[in-house]
Design an enzyme around this catalytic site. Structure first.
Site, PDB file in Angstrom:
ATOM      1  N   ARG A  46     -30.375  35.265  41.189  1.00 40.56           N
ATOM      2  CA  ARG A  46     -30.460  34.531  39.909  1.00 40.56           C
ATOM      3  C   ARG A  46     -31.367  35.250  38.905  1.00 40.56           C
ATOM      4  O   ARG A  46     -31.126  35.195  37.702  1.00 40.56           O
ATOM      5  CB  ARG A  46     -30.971  33.099  40.179  1.00 40.56           C
ATOM      6  CG  ARG A  46     -30.931  32.183  38.946  1.00 40.56           C
ATOM      7  CD  ARG A  46     -31.192  30.732  39.349  1.00 40.56           C
ATOM      8  NE  ARG A  46     -31.035  29.797  38.244  1.00 40.56           N
ATOM      9  CZ  ARG A  46     -32.043  29.257  37.546  1.00 40.56           C
ATOM     10  NH1 ARG A  46     -33.298  29.580  37.855  1.00 40.56           N
ATOM     11  NH2 ARG A  46     -31.808  28.415  36.563  1.00 40.56           N
ATOM     12  N   ILE A  72     -29.923  28.635  31.075  1.00 40.82           N
ATOM     13  CA  ILE A  72     -29.277  28.866  32.375  1.00 40.82           C
ATOM     14  C   ILE A  72     -29.473  27.543  33.103  1.00 40.82           C
ATOM     15  O   ILE A  72     -30.588  27.013  33.158  1.00 40.82           O
ATOM     16  CB  ILE A  72     -29.916  30.073  33.113  1.00 40.82           C
ATOM     17  CG1 ILE A  72     -29.277  30.291  34.486  1.00 40.82           C
ATOM     18  CG2 ILE A  72     -31.416  29.933  33.269  1.00 40.82           C
ATOM     19  CD1 ILE A  72     -29.725  31.627  35.153  1.00 40.82           C
ATOM     20  N   SER A  73     -28.387  26.959  33.583  1.00 40.99           N
ATOM     21  CA  SER A  73     -28.480  25.622  34.188  1.00 40.99           C
ATOM     22  C   SER A  73     -29.457  25.621  35.359  1.00 40.99           C
ATOM     23  O   SER A  73     -29.667  26.642  36.028  1.00 40.99           O
ATOM     24  CB  SER A  73     -27.113  25.159  34.685  1.00 40.99           C
ATOM     25  OG  SER A  73     -26.172  25.144  33.641  1.00 40.99           O
ATOM     26  N   GLN A  74     -30.013  24.442  35.633  1.00 47.22           N
ATOM     27  CA  GLN A  74     -30.908  24.256  36.777  1.00 47.22           C
ATOM     28  C   GLN A  74     -30.141  24.591  38.070  1.00 47.22           C
ATOM     29  O   GLN A  74     -28.965  24.226  38.185  1.00 47.22           O
ATOM     30  CB  GLN A  74     -31.330  22.790  36.779  1.00 47.22           C
ATOM     31  CG  GLN A  74     -32.434  22.463  37.717  1.00 47.22           C
ATOM     32  CD  GLN A  74     -32.691  20.967  37.765  1.00 47.22           C
ATOM     33  OE1 GLN A  74     -32.128  20.201  36.984  1.00 47.22           O
ATOM     34  NE2 GLN A  74     -33.529  20.555  38.675  1.00 47.22           N
TER      35      GLN A  74
END
Ligand code: SAH
Length: 228
Positions: A46, A72-74
């Site tokens: 990530r 950036i999504s959780q």
């Protein structure tokens, strides 16, 4: 695939810890059969989708700001959306909101092919380069308004929206296979979104399931070429 060259012993350790944290969350929610999703999360670096210096923060269970005022999504949100989408290895998937490209990478690992659309040119370019550098070949990214979808590669087995939709976009439903599923965060009118899974039935009608409240950046019409 092997992403070892993008890792250090630190990022490997941090990602292992994050994966364990996500597993606890899945168990708490009573979910089962989530191994494939967590396996994908445990593999994708990530931190590679974020700027240098974010190697530690990348493995906290948090959404992080990227360019163009987007996020950036959780990790838990990515894991849950991927889980709800119930991906099969032969799936042809459409994603709306490429953003950093991280969710797209998770989809690429689990599905046959991924078409991903992004309305911010700067994010489209960056995410495309990241996915290429990781070695993925089963994706097509486009700088394009997701409200229109991408009819050229339709129909899709699955459609995933990673931005909060004001309503269920009919154009995207039209591009979904019969028996196909669409996962979207749908605005609840109170500043949050309900995570909805739609299944397109034989007669074209939709079965709707609700997986609870989440927070997403909004789905906006049109494209944006501003540099930031
Ligand atoms: N999947 C991304 C999440 C990014 S946030 C990731 O893993 O990083 C949601 C993204 O949706 C943002 O990049 C935003 O620009 C994009 N977006 C919003 N409305 C859109 C639209 N109509 N078409 C395509 N992308 C859109």
């Amino acid at each position: 695939m092997n992403f070892e060259t993008f890792d250090t012993s630190i990022t490997i350790g941090l990602r292992r810890r994050l994966t364990e944290e996500l597993e606890k969350e899945f168990k708490k929610s009573g979910y089962t059969n989530y191994e494939m999703v967590l396996d994908a999360i445990s593999q994708i670096p990530r931190h590679f989708f974020l700027a240098k210096g974010f190697e530690v923060l990348a493995y906290e269970n948090e959404a992080i700001e990227i360019e163009a005022d987007q996020t950036i999504s959780q990790p838990l949100t990515v894991a849950i959306q991927t889980y709800i989408l119930d991906i099969k290895p032969e799936d042809h998937i459409l994603e709306i909101g490429t953003g950093s490209g991280y969710q797209a990478a998770v989809l690429c690992l689990l599905a046959k092919e991924v078409v991903s659309l992004e309305r911010h040119e700067v994010l489209y370019k960056k995410s495309t380069e990241k996915l290429r550098k990781l070695g993925f070949k089963n994706f097509r990214t486009f700088f394009q308004d997701g409200f229109i979808g991408n009819p050229r590669y339709a129909p899709y087995d699955k459609i995933l929206l990673t931005c909060g939709a004001p309503e269920i976009p009919q154009t995207l439903i039209d591009q979904l296979k019969i028996g196909g599923q669409m996962v979207l965060p749908k605005d609840d009118g109170k500043g949050k979104q309900d995570m909805i899974r739609l299944t397109k039935k034989e007669d074209g009608s939709l079965e709707e399931e609700n997986f609870g409240k989440f927070m997403f950046v909004p789905m906006l019409a049109g494209t944006d070429s501003k540099s930031f």
